[in-house]
Write a protein that holds these residues in place. Structure first.
Motif, PDB file in Angstrom:
ATOM      1  N   LEU A  20       0.835  -1.185   0.000  1.00 26.89           N
ATOM      2  CA  LEU A  20       0.000   0.000   0.000  1.00 26.89           C
ATOM      3  C   LEU A  20       0.874   1.241   0.000  1.00 26.89           C
ATOM      4  O   LEU A  20       1.959   1.242   0.572  1.00 26.89           O
ATOM      5  N   SER A  21       0.373   2.289  -0.640  1.00 27.51           N
ATOM      6  CA  SER A  21       1.093   3.563  -0.682  1.00 27.51           C
ATOM      7  C   SER A  21       0.182   4.669  -0.193  1.00 27.51           C
ATOM      8  O   SER A  21      -1.041   4.613  -0.397  1.00 27.51           O
ATOM      9  N   CYS A  22       0.781   5.668   0.412  1.00 31.16           N
ATOM     10  CA  CYS A  22       0.056   6.857   0.854  1.00 31.16           C
ATOM     11  C   CYS A  22       0.910   8.068   0.514  1.00 31.16           C
ATOM     12  O   CYS A  22       2.013   8.224   1.062  1.00 31.16           O
ATOM     13  N   VAL A  23       0.412   8.904  -0.368  1.00 28.63           N
ATOM     14  CA  VAL A  23       1.119  10.124  -0.737  1.00 28.63           C
ATOM     15  C   VAL A  23       0.560  11.278   0.072  1.00 28.63           C
ATOM     16  O   VAL A  23      -0.658  11.517   0.080  1.00 28.63           O
ATOM     17  N   ALA A  24       1.452  11.976   0.775  1.00 26.83           N
ATOM     18  CA  ALA A  24       1.065  13.133   1.574  1.00 26.83           C
ATOM     19  C   ALA A  24       1.418  14.412   0.831  1.00 26.83           C
ATOM     20  O   ALA A  24       2.432  14.488   0.142  1.00 26.83           O
ATOM     21  N   SER A  25       0.567  15.436   1.007  1.00 28.13           N
ATOM     22  CA  SER A  25       0.780  16.701   0.294  1.00 28.13           C
ATOM     23  C   SER A  25       1.888  17.529   0.920  1.00 28.13           C
ATOM     24  O   SER A  25       2.369  18.482   0.302  1.00 28.13           O
TER      25      SER A  25
END
Length: 119
Positions: A20-25
């Motif tokens: 899983l990936s989570c891109v944060a701003s």
């Protein structure tokens, strides 16, 4: 406010693996992974500090690995030896002030990504 976008959820057979990936701003002190199965409370999975220290719940230790790519502001969750009980919507979250595996310490959440493990 930081925005979080998860991806990577899928349907797999028991014993399989997912990332899983989570891109944060923006950069954060800590990012965490949580999950919520149907009819159950949201529960912590793992978290990673900006200094690469990590936290894990006992039920994923040895099977899941959390890591951060600070250059990409991305949090990963590597999930191995998946079990049917890992089936849930997985959420990425940023905490109010400090890192933990308790959802009440987090106030920014992604939209979630579905993981389904068939036995």
């Amino acid at each position: 406010q930081v925005k979080l976008v998860e991806s990577g959820g899928a349907s797999v057979e028991a014993g399989g693996s997912l990332r899983l990936s989570c891109v944060a701003s923006e950069r954060t002190l800590c990012l965490g992974w949580f999950r919520q199965a149907p009819g159950k409370e949201r529960e912590g999975v793992a978290a990673a500090y900006s200094d690469d220290n990590t936290l894990y719940k006992d039920y994923v230790k040895g099977r899941f690995t959390v890591s951060r790519d600070k250059a990409k502001n991305t949090l990963y969750l590597y999930m191995n030896n998946l079990k049917a009980e890992d089936t849930a919507v997985y959420y990425c979250a940023a905490p109010i002030s400090y890192c933990s595996l308790e959802s009440e310490h987090y106030n920014r959440w992604g939209q979630g990504t579905q993981v389904t493990v068939s036995s």
